[in-house]
Design a protein around this motif. Sequence first.
Motif, PDB file in Angstrom:
ATOM      1  N   SER A  51       0.837  -1.209   0.000  1.00  0.00           N
ATOM      2  CA  SER A  51       0.000   0.000   0.000  1.00  0.00           C
ATOM      3  C   SER A  51       0.870   1.256   0.000  1.00  0.00           C
ATOM      4  CB  SER A  51      -0.929   0.001   1.211  1.00  0.00           C
ATOM      5  OG  SER A  51      -1.817  -1.091   1.160  1.00  0.00           O
ATOM      6  N   THR A  52       1.967   1.217   0.749  1.00  0.00           N
ATOM      7  CA  THR A  52       2.882   2.363   0.769  1.00  0.00           C
ATOM      8  C   THR A  52       3.499   2.586  -0.601  1.00  0.00           C
ATOM      9  OG1 THR A  52       3.396   2.000   3.108  1.00  0.00           O
ATOM     10  CG2 THR A  52       4.982   3.287   1.820  1.00  0.00           C
TER      11      THR A  52
ATOM     12  N   GLY B  43       3.158   6.908  10.323  1.00  0.00           N
ATOM     13  CA  GLY B  43       1.917   7.184   9.631  1.00  0.00           C
ATOM     14  C   GLY B  43       1.929   8.376   8.705  1.00  0.00           C
ATOM     15  N   ASP B  44       3.091   8.928   8.408  1.00  0.00           N
ATOM     16  CA  ASP B  44       3.148  10.044   7.462  1.00  0.00           C
ATOM     17  C   ASP B  44       2.730   9.557   6.074  1.00  0.00           C
ATOM     18  OD1 ASP B  44       4.132  11.403   9.586  1.00  0.00           O
ATOM     19  OD2 ASP B  44       6.156  11.710   8.789  1.00  0.00           O
ATOM     20  N   PRO B  45       1.855  10.282   5.376  1.00  0.00           N
ATOM     21  CA  PRO B  45       1.417   9.858   4.038  1.00  0.00           C
ATOM     22  C   PRO B  45       2.601   9.780   3.075  1.00  0.00           C
ATOM     23  CG  PRO B  45       0.012  11.615   4.880  1.00  0.00           C
ATOM     24  CD  PRO B  45       1.184  11.526   5.813  1.00  0.00           C
ATOM     25  N   PRO B  46       2.818   8.640   2.457  1.00  0.00           N
ATOM     26  CA  PRO B  46       3.995   8.492   1.573  1.00  0.00           C
ATOM     27  C   PRO B  46       4.009   9.488   0.424  1.00  0.00           C
ATOM     28  CG  PRO B  46       3.000   6.361   2.056  1.00  0.00           C
ATOM     29  CD  PRO B  46       2.059   7.398   2.564  1.00  0.00           C
ATOM     30  N   ASP B  47       2.823   9.810  -0.119  1.00  0.00           N
ATOM     31  CA  ASP B  47       2.778  10.693  -1.275  1.00  0.00           C
ATOM     32  C   ASP B  47       2.858  12.169  -0.899  1.00  0.00           C
ATOM     33  OD1 ASP B  47       0.345  10.538  -0.005  1.00  0.00           O
ATOM     34  OD2 ASP B  47      -0.853  10.665  -1.826  1.00  0.00           O
ATOM     35  N   LYS B  48       2.982  12.470   0.396  1.00  0.00           N
ATOM     36  CA  LYS B  48       3.072  13.863   0.841  1.00  0.00           C
ATOM     37  C   LYS B  48       4.477  14.223   1.323  1.00  0.00           C
ATOM     38  CE  LYS B  48      -1.366  14.383   0.224  1.00  0.00           C
ATOM     39  NZ  LYS B  48      -1.884  15.151  -0.924  1.00  0.00           N
TER      40      LYS B  48
ATOM     41  N   ALA C 169       1.183   4.049  -3.197  1.00  0.00           N
ATOM     42  CA  ALA C 169       0.978   5.492  -3.068  1.00  0.00           C
ATOM     43  C   ALA C 169       2.107   6.293  -3.712  1.00  0.00           C
ATOM     44  CB  ALA C 169       0.851   5.866  -1.589  1.00  0.00           C
TER      45      ALA C 169
ATOM     46  N   PHE D  43       7.316   6.504   7.695  1.00  0.00           N
ATOM     47  CA  PHE D  43       6.239   5.596   7.282  1.00  0.00           C
ATOM     48  C   PHE D  43       5.663   4.878   8.497  1.00  0.00           C
ATOM     49  CE2 PHE D  43       8.383   4.998   2.876  1.00  0.00           C
ATOM     50  CZ  PHE D  43       7.933   6.248   2.492  1.00  0.00           C
TER      51      PHE D  43
END
Length: 264
Positions: free
Chosen positions: A138-139, A239-244, A142, A236
């Motif tokens: 999932s990571t 919980g930091d959004p990978p695409d941000k 993204a 990661f």
Amino acid sequence: MPPSPSGAQAYEGTGSEAPPAMAATQPQTYGQQAAPPQAYAQEPGPPQAYGQQAAPPQAYAQQAAPPQAYGQQGYAQQAAAPQGHGQQAASPSGGFVAQAVVPAERAPSPQSALGLVTYSGQGPDLWLSSCHGGAGTSTLAALLTNSASAGRYWPVPAPPGHSRVLLVARSHAAGLLAAQGAVAQWAAGVLPGVQLLGLVVVADAPGKRPKPLSDLVRLIAGGVPRLWELPWVEAFRLGDPPDKMKPPPAYARMIREVSGLIAG
């Protein structure tokens, strides 16, 4: 006094206790409605009546069902076929349609931890298949444009289609052994239409990898077209959004190389 139709509920005898035949069914409060007859004598039948055992919930799908992952990427989301028994009707729009789902224990030999899901229509440019739970598909999905996680499944397209797949595994022993099994399954030629681009090994912990695990990675690398090794990323985990966020250099290089393979 003649017996009341409601049985023990209306009993008004002179003794301090109701007769034995009625005491066993006497309710807590005077005047209550009689419970249905089956409440007194009829026991509910077990789910495996006549010798048929109830199938455990994990009998056919211990993995997450792939259609949910497809729908998150904007493809036509369909209900999964019930564990390989039958196929879905074709999509009237000609879009993506997930069909029969084959659990890992029924997949062609040599078996691995991955099941098979067949599909028709237009899928993503790239599928990411988890060799085990928590691999990190999932990571990566993204981070990679027009990609989707297939969960713990091989996405097998209907002829004459083909699907590009990246296997993803963690670098601990269980993850690498699961990857080794998946690579052997692909190498056996039992996955028609599947183009394996390579294997991504994601660090399972910060710090240096133990030598036995590094040796196992090198052994598995000999059976795949390409290998990408990605380091531990604490962001990661938090919980930091990978695409941000700006990907680390090893991730950026993998994204660039995979995108080039797709474009070429």
